[in-house]
Design an enzyme around this catalytic site. Structure first.
Site, PDB file in Angstrom:
ATOM      1  N   GLU A   1      -3.585 -12.456  13.799  1.00  0.00           N
ATOM      2  CA  GLU A   1      -4.502 -13.380  12.969  1.00  0.00           C
ATOM      3  C   GLU A   1      -4.229 -14.767  13.652  1.00  0.00           C
ATOM      4  O   GLU A   1      -3.932 -15.565  12.894  1.00  0.00           O
ATOM      5  CB  GLU A   1      -4.397 -13.345  11.706  1.00  0.00           C
ATOM      6  CG  GLU A   1      -4.809 -11.998  11.043  1.00  0.00           C
ATOM      7  CD  GLU A   1      -4.757 -12.072   9.443  1.00  0.00           C
ATOM      8  OE1 GLU A   1      -4.076 -12.953   9.042  1.00  0.00           O
ATOM      9  OE2 GLU A   1      -5.481 -11.179   8.823  1.00  0.00           O
TER      10      GLU A   1
ATOM     11  N   GLU B   1      -7.260  -4.423   9.091  1.00  0.00           N
ATOM     12  CA  GLU B   1      -6.651  -4.591   7.920  1.00  0.00           C
ATOM     13  C   GLU B   1      -7.643  -4.568   6.740  1.00  0.00           C
ATOM     14  O   GLU B   1      -8.512  -5.341   6.708  1.00  0.00           O
ATOM     15  CB  GLU B   1      -5.872  -5.758   7.992  1.00  0.00           C
ATOM     16  CG  GLU B   1      -4.537  -5.902   8.554  1.00  0.00           C
ATOM     17  CD  GLU B   1      -3.940  -7.110   8.383  1.00  0.00           C
ATOM     18  OE1 GLU B   1      -3.866  -7.685   7.483  1.00  0.00           O
ATOM     19  OE2 GLU B   1      -3.065  -7.473   9.501  1.00  0.00           O
TER      20      GLU B   1
HETATM   21  C1  GAL Z   1      -3.417 -10.602   6.545  1.00  0.00           C
HETATM   22  C2  GAL Z   1      -2.330 -10.461   7.435  1.00  0.00           C
HETATM   23  C3  GAL Z   1      -1.284  -9.554   7.080  1.00  0.00           C
HETATM   24  C4  GAL Z   1      -0.974  -9.864   5.318  1.00  0.00           C
HETATM   25  C5  GAL Z   1      -2.237  -9.614   4.762  1.00  0.00           C
HETATM   26  C6  GAL Z   1      -2.042  -9.913   3.381  1.00  0.00           C
HETATM   27  O1  GAL Z   1      -4.297 -11.528   6.742  1.00  0.00           O
HETATM   28  O2  GAL Z   1      -2.499 -10.141   8.668  1.00  0.00           O
HETATM   29  O3  GAL Z   1       0.046  -9.654   7.729  1.00  0.00           O
HETATM   30  O4  GAL Z   1      -0.286 -11.079   5.209  1.00  0.00           O
HETATM   31  O5  GAL Z   1      -3.111 -10.762   5.290  1.00  0.00           O
HETATM   32  O6  GAL Z   1      -3.208  -9.872   2.639  1.00  0.00           O
END
Ligand code: GAL
Length: 663
Positions: A147, A306
């Site tokens: 990110e 994710e």
């Molecule tokens: C994402 C990030 C992850 C974790 C997650 C929590 O944006 O890539 O590492 O922090 O959020 O929601």
């Protein structure tokens, strides 16, 4: 990355656990149907505990274990979390905020992406990983960094900004002109005087702010591409990507980035807990699909990299997803083109900053509702094999442009809170509720097959963007433009002669004055409903009035107009209608353009999306209500295996996916 099956898995952090747990994890992953995990994202200090000293034994074992278990790896470069030794050796590579505060180690993402020491260390760990693992049989995908989204204002950044500006503008005269430095006597006489925007006395220069955003997106992008090139060189057969994060704060123009990744990957975490979460999921997926198409120049797969298996982060608390909602959210992304479903995270950590973030294997272990639901989702995805070939069917395009969003955020606008992504979301939401699938496009993208183009507060218009819109209309495409579109050029300088400068003639209107509304102000419309946020003095100059304002200084004046151009219509909307009115308006515009919903008879609360590949098509029906819904449809329901003659019952909060009879 070509797949024969949908990808399923998530972030796995074996470095947080003793090796016995790794074996349990592999067994559980197999049980859940997992076939891809992201490893190593934040593991830099475990891979390089001291400069140039590497410890790969654990990652060797992890990748071999995955391979033995038939699970592929999205192997990350760990450069989003530099180790403590890096911070101590290179204090000049720590980021500086606009008000000159230098940040320190203690969280993650603490580096300046323009600092030579950071770039060298990041390249070096990427090279070492590439050399060791580029041909590992478990490797399916390189996942660079995590990110990209930090900013910095340090001297390294300023030097890089000057170089970027010199390349973009050529000479100082052009820069002074683009930034209108004649205003407030800001004329630059030497490049050394030009800096990054810093904390300053009053309103900052909008041209400088906009260029800084563009520059920083390009700087982060170059940090990505230099790692990508190293990884590609080691084995060109392995695709490379990085996960895009969505949000108004993100200093990245994802459309530009999409051209540099082999597979667009997005992280999506709705911040609404109500039905808004479903609207947000649909928008995120449509954005990702749009970037994938933009990058590839044709429809292309993308991946939900994710998502949260359980709780949704909201302001101040975490909301536990109701049973079935995780599956529905996941399949909503697949419906809109995702090549699979990935979670953050596989196993919940016992400590650390995100110790309460949801996971497939929670603190309570695997004998849980969430693990069982995840196993059910794995089985559902396995039944959808073959669907990757299907292209999402959309005939309406909404234009999204990161730079317009940045420019509207600048100080000195006629109203605070102007929000291009928010206006994109409002148009998308209206069409989503009307059951009409939309593509998100970047100005300049090919528009074949899109019958209606919507420009929601698309503030900036270069001449090329204005030509793109004109071409669409002059080749028979319908157009709907909302307030503040086309008002400024690509440098955020106002186009003179009346708003909306770039589209005035095409739309047949001339806007003389803005009347921004207060947060709680409403302006009534003759169509019923009301306008919010904004209103304008609109003069007809070839267009006809569709709706007028009622009351106040604009009483009787046009609020919505329409101009006929051949068989097409060009609409102008000078306020932000309430949701129901906006839905009616966009549905009318779509209907006149010949666009109908994916499943016109779907009951309210049932989202329908179609994917098609030649003669074959799949209809996704997502029931967002708490009652069973009967939907007219035919084919073979893939999740239950049942044939469907003319109606399918979609369970409360559930999903049906029909493989439809050939057309
Ligand atoms: C994402 C990030 C992850 C974790 C997650 C929590 O944006 O890539 O590492 O922090 O959020 O929601």
């Amino acid at each position: 990355m070509t797949t024969k099956a949908l990808w399923y898995g998530g972030d796995w952090n074996p470095e947080q656990w003793p090796a016995e747990v790794w074996h349990d994890d592999i067994a559980l992953m197999r049980e859940a149907g997992v076939n891809l995990v992201t490893v190593g994202v934040f593991a830099w200090s475990r891979l390089e505990p001291a400069p140039g000293r590497h410890t790969f034994d654990w990652l060797d074992r992890v990748l071999d274990l995955l391979h033995g278990g038939g699970i592929r790896a999205a192997l990350a470069t760990p450069t989003a979390s530099p180790p403590p030794w890096f911070t101590h050796a290179h204090p000049d590579a720590m980021p500086v905020t606009a008000d000159d505060t230098r940040l320190h180690h203690g969280s993650r993402d603490t580096y300046c992406a323009a600092a030579p020491a950071y770039r060298a260390a990041a390249r070096s760990i990427a090279e070492t990983l590439a050399t060791r693992y580029a041909h590992h049989p478990a490797l399916a995908l390189w996942h660079v960094h995590n990110e990209y989204g930090t900013t910095c204002h340090c001297p390294h950044t300023e030097a890089a900004f000057r170089r970027w500006l010199a390349e973009r503008h050529g000479d100082l005269d052009a820069l002074n002109d683009a930034w209108t430095t004649s205003f407030w006597g800001q004329h630059y006489a030497d490049w050394a005087q030009v800096g990054a925007p810093r904390a300053t006395q009053y309103l900052a220069n909008p041209g400088q702010l906009l260029d800084f955003r563009r520059f920083w997106s390009d700087t982060l992008l170059s940090a990505y591409t230099e790692q990508r090139d190293v990884l590609r060189a080691a084995n060109p057969a392995v695709p490379v990507t990085t996960n895009f994060v969505l949000g108004e704060w993100v200093p990245v123009d994802h459309a530009r980035w999409a051209r540099e990744v082999d597979l667009v990957a997005v992280d999506h975490y709705p911040d609404r807990v109500d039905a808004g979460a479903e609207e947000q999921s649909a928008l995120a997926a449509d954005l990702a699909r749009g970037w994938a198409r933009h990058g590839a120049g044709r429809p292309a797969p993308w991946l939900l990299m994710e998502s949260a298996p359980n709780q949704i982060h909201t302001a101040g608390r975490m909301h536990t997803k109701e049973p079935g909602r995780m599956t529905r959210h996941s399949l909503a992304h697949v419906a809109r083109g995702s090549a699979g479903v990935m979670f953050f995270q596989w196993r919940a950590p016992a400590g650390g900053a995100e110790r309460f973030h949801s996971a497939v294997v929670s603190h309570a272990g695997a004998d849980t509702r969430v693990f069982r639901e995840a196993t059910g989702l794995g089985a559902a995805l396995a039944r959808l094999g073959g669907i990757e070939a299907g292209r999402v069917q959309a005939r309406v395009a909404i234009a999204y442009d990161a730079a317009s969003g940045w420019a509207l955020r600048h100080p000195g606008m006629p109203r605070d809170g102007l929000d291009h992504p928010g206006e994109v979301a409002a148009a998308h939401r209206a069409l989503w509720h009307a059951g009409i699938t939309t593509d998100l496009v970047t100005p300049g993208d090919p528009l074949d097959g899109h019958r209606l183009l919507v420009l929601p507060a698309l503030y900036l218009a270069s001449d090329a963007t204005a030509d793109w819109v004109r071409r669409h209309v002059h080749t028979g495409g319908h157009l709907l433009v909302t307030w503040l579109s086309g008002v400024a050029d690509e440098h955020a300088r106002i186009r003179l002669g009346g708003y909306p400068g770039a589209y005035r003639d095409l739309l047949g209107v001339r806007v003389e004055e803005f009347h921004p509304l207060a947060d709680d102000e409403r302006v009534l419309l003759t169509s019923g409903g009301f306008g919010r946020i904004w209103s304008e003095t609109v003069h007809l100059a070839g267009a006809e009035q569709v709706t007028a304002y009622i009351g106040g200084v604009l009483d009787g004046r046009p609020a919505v107009t329409r101009r006929r151009i051949g068989d097409a219509r060009a609409w102008y909307v000078s306020t932000r209608p309430d949701d129901a009115t906006y839905r009616r308006l966009l549905t009318d515009a779509a209907r006149l353009a010949g666009v109908v919903p994916a499943c016109p008879a779907a009951p309210p609360g049932v989202e329908a999306v179609r994917r098609r590949d030649g003669d074959r098509s799949w209809l996704f029906l997502l029931n967002h209500t708490d009652r069973p819904q009967r939907v007219p449809a035919a084919g073979h329901e893939l999740l239950t295996g049942d044939p469907v003659d003319d109606r399918v019952t979609v369970p409360p909060g559930g999903v049906a996916v029909l493989c439809e009879p050939p057309r």
